[in-house]
Design a protein around this motif. Structure first.
Motif, PDB file in Angstrom:
ATOM      1  N   HIS A 195     -21.502  36.654  35.854  1.00 45.91           N
ATOM      2  CA  HIS A 195     -21.270  37.938  36.512  1.00 45.91           C
ATOM      3  C   HIS A 195     -21.558  37.736  37.994  1.00 45.91           C
ATOM      4  CE1 HIS A 195     -22.495  38.705  32.368  1.00 45.91           C
ATOM      5  NE2 HIS A 195     -21.819  39.844  32.432  1.00 45.91           N
ATOM      6  N   LEU A 196     -20.692  38.224  38.876  1.00 43.17           N
ATOM      7  CA  LEU A 196     -20.892  38.072  40.320  1.00 43.17           C
ATOM      8  C   LEU A 196     -21.165  39.422  40.957  1.00 43.17           C
ATOM      9  CD1 LEU A 196     -18.047  35.569  41.230  1.00 43.17           C
ATOM     10  CD2 LEU A 196     -20.478  35.092  40.928  1.00 43.17           C
ATOM     11  N   PHE A 197     -22.146  39.459  41.869  1.00 40.95           N
ATOM     12  CA  PHE A 197     -22.518  40.681  42.564  1.00 40.95           C
ATOM     13  C   PHE A 197     -22.640  40.414  44.061  1.00 40.95           C
ATOM     14  CE2 PHE A 197     -24.065  41.122  38.287  1.00 40.95           C
ATOM     15  CZ  PHE A 197     -23.781  42.436  37.969  1.00 40.95           C
ATOM     16  N   VAL A 198     -22.033  41.269  44.859  1.00 39.53           N
ATOM     17  CA  VAL A 198     -22.201  41.208  46.311  1.00 39.53           C
ATOM     18  C   VAL A 198     -22.877  42.483  46.810  1.00 39.53           C
ATOM     19  CG1 VAL A 198     -20.317  39.601  46.750  1.00 39.53           C
ATOM     20  CG2 VAL A 198     -19.841  42.043  46.692  1.00 39.53           C
ATOM     21  N   ASN A 199     -23.362  43.273  45.886  1.00 42.05           N
ATOM     22  CA  ASN A 199     -23.994  44.545  46.188  1.00 42.05           C
ATOM     23  C   ASN A 199     -25.478  44.340  46.483  1.00 42.05           C
ATOM     24  OD1 ASN A 199     -25.253  47.115  45.894  1.00 42.05           O
ATOM     25  ND2 ASN A 199     -23.427  47.839  44.837  1.00 42.05           N
ATOM     26  N   ASN A 200     -25.969  44.920  47.566  1.00 39.62           N
ATOM     27  CA  ASN A 200     -27.384  44.796  47.923  1.00 39.62           C
ATOM     28  C   ASN A 200     -28.302  45.622  47.032  1.00 39.62           C
ATOM     29  OD1 ASN A 200     -26.814  43.026  49.968  1.00 39.62           O
ATOM     30  ND2 ASN A 200     -26.650  44.620  51.522  1.00 39.62           N
ATOM     31  N   SER A 201     -27.739  46.454  46.165  1.00 42.22           N
ATOM     32  CA  SER A 201     -28.549  47.291  45.287  1.00 42.22           C
ATOM     33  C   SER A 201     -29.018  46.548  44.034  1.00 42.22           C
ATOM     34  CB  SER A 201     -27.758  48.531  44.854  1.00 42.22           C
ATOM     35  OG  SER A 201     -27.419  49.304  45.973  1.00 42.22           O
ATOM     36  N   LEU A 202     -28.591  45.317  43.836  1.00 42.59           N
ATOM     37  CA  LEU A 202     -28.986  44.551  42.662  1.00 42.59           C
ATOM     38  C   LEU A 202     -30.450  44.152  42.782  1.00 42.59           C
ATOM     39  CD1 LEU A 202     -27.943  43.184  40.035  1.00 42.59           C
ATOM     40  CD2 LEU A 202     -27.633  41.119  41.415  1.00 42.59           C
ATOM     41  N   ARG A 203     -31.237  44.462  41.742  1.00 42.94           N
ATOM     42  CA  ARG A 203     -32.650  44.079  41.703  1.00 42.94           C
ATOM     43  C   ARG A 203     -32.885  43.213  40.477  1.00 42.94           C
ATOM     44  NH1 ARG A 203     -35.433  49.832  42.487  1.00 42.94           N
ATOM     45  NH2 ARG A 203     -34.410  49.993  40.486  1.00 42.94           N
ATOM     46  N   LEU A 204     -33.696  42.185  40.635  1.00 43.59           N
ATOM     47  CA  LEU A 204     -33.996  41.258  39.549  1.00 43.59           C
ATOM     48  C   LEU A 204     -35.469  41.352  39.192  1.00 43.59           C
ATOM     49  CD1 LEU A 204     -32.046  38.158  40.867  1.00 43.59           C
ATOM     50  CD2 LEU A 204     -31.246  39.934  39.311  1.00 43.59           C
ATOM     51  N   TYR A 205     -35.758  41.253  37.890  1.00 46.12           N
ATOM     52  CA  TYR A 205     -37.116  41.323  37.383  1.00 46.12           C
ATOM     53  C   TYR A 205     -37.342  40.166  36.423  1.00 46.12           C
ATOM     54  CZ  TYR A 205     -36.551  46.118  38.959  1.00 46.12           C
ATOM     55  OH  TYR A 205     -36.292  47.226  39.709  1.00 46.12           O
ATOM     56  N   ARG A 206     -38.483  39.537  36.517  1.00 56.65           N
ATOM     57  CA  ARG A 206     -38.820  38.475  35.564  1.00 56.65           C
ATOM     58  C   ARG A 206     -39.125  39.089  34.207  1.00 56.65           C
ATOM     59  NH1 ARG A 206     -42.660  34.220  38.686  1.00 56.65           N
ATOM     60  NH2 ARG A 206     -40.953  33.221  39.779  1.00 56.65           N
ATOM     61  N   THR A 207     -38.780  38.363  33.151  1.00 56.66           N
ATOM     62  CA  THR A 207     -39.140  38.808  31.814  1.00 56.66           C
ATOM     63  C   THR A 207     -40.652  38.642  31.654  1.00 56.66           C
ATOM     64  OG1 THR A 207     -38.717  36.644  30.862  1.00 56.66           O
ATOM     65  CG2 THR A 207     -36.889  38.223  30.847  1.00 56.66           C
ATOM     66  N   ARG A 208     -41.242  39.396  30.774  1.00 51.00           N
ATOM     67  CA  ARG A 208     -42.713  39.373  30.608  1.00 51.00           C
ATOM     68  C   ARG A 208     -43.253  38.011  30.235  1.00 51.00           C
ATOM     69  NH1 ARG A 208     -42.774  44.009  26.841  1.00 51.00           N
ATOM     70  NH2 ARG A 208     -41.394  45.268  28.076  1.00 51.00           N
ATOM     71  N   ASP A 209     -42.655  37.379  29.250  1.00 52.24           N
ATOM     72  CA  ASP A 209     -43.208  36.122  28.735  1.00 52.24           C
ATOM     73  C   ASP A 209     -42.397  34.893  29.136  1.00 52.24           C
ATOM     74  OD1 ASP A 209     -40.978  36.540  27.227  1.00 52.24           O
ATOM     75  OD2 ASP A 209     -42.011  36.569  25.307  1.00 52.24           O
ATOM     76  N   GLY A 210     -41.369  35.087  29.961  1.00 54.55           N
ATOM     77  CA  GLY A 210     -40.551  33.947  30.368  1.00 54.55           C
ATOM     78  C   GLY A 210     -39.554  33.520  29.319  1.00 54.55           C
ATOM     79  N   GLN A 211     -39.485  34.274  28.228  1.00 54.52           N
ATOM     80  CA  GLN A 211     -38.549  33.976  27.151  1.00 54.52           C
ATOM     81  C   GLN A 211     -37.470  35.030  27.128  1.00 54.52           C
ATOM     82  OE1 GLN A 211     -38.861  31.191  25.231  1.00 54.52           O
ATOM     83  NE2 GLN A 211     -40.570  30.699  26.544  1.00 54.52           N
ATOM     84  N   SER A 212     -36.321  34.682  26.571  1.00 51.61           N
ATOM     85  CA  SER A 212     -35.250  35.674  26.452  1.00 51.61           C
ATOM     86  C   SER A 212     -35.422  36.475  25.188  1.00 51.61           C
ATOM     87  CB  SER A 212     -33.888  34.987  26.463  1.00 51.61           C
ATOM     88  OG  SER A 212     -33.791  34.062  25.427  1.00 51.61           O
TER      89      SER A 212
END
Length: 77
Positions: free
Chosen positions: A60-77
């Motif tokens: 998925h490609l995003f050029v929008n500045n509104s995209l926010r990323l968060y780490r998962t709690r345990d580092g697992q999917s």
């Protein structure tokens, strides 16, 4: 290997368009254009945030500045 992340666009959580997964790994993706490649200026092309689905690999490609990323709690999917 990169740590999985969750993504949100504004108030909407991002989910994979193919499998519905909600964890991704992030990388910068260059948006190459033919003209810039022709003049050996590919390094000057704009870039996007690429979110690769942790489950199926769809990009998925995003050029929008509104995209926010968060780490998962345990580092697992």
């Amino acid at each position: 290997m990169a740590k999985p992340v969750y993504a949100q666009l504004g108030e909407v959580p991002v989910r994979c368009l193919i499998c519905g997964g909600d964890t991704f790994w992030e990388r910068e993706v260059k948006l190459n254009s033919t003209g810039m490649e022709f003049f050996n200026l590919a390094w000057a092309n704009e870039s996007a945030t690429g979110l690769l689905c942790w489950s199926c690999g769809y990009v998925h490609l995003f050029v929008n500045n509104s995209l926010r990323l968060y780490r998962t709690r345990d580092g697992q999917s």
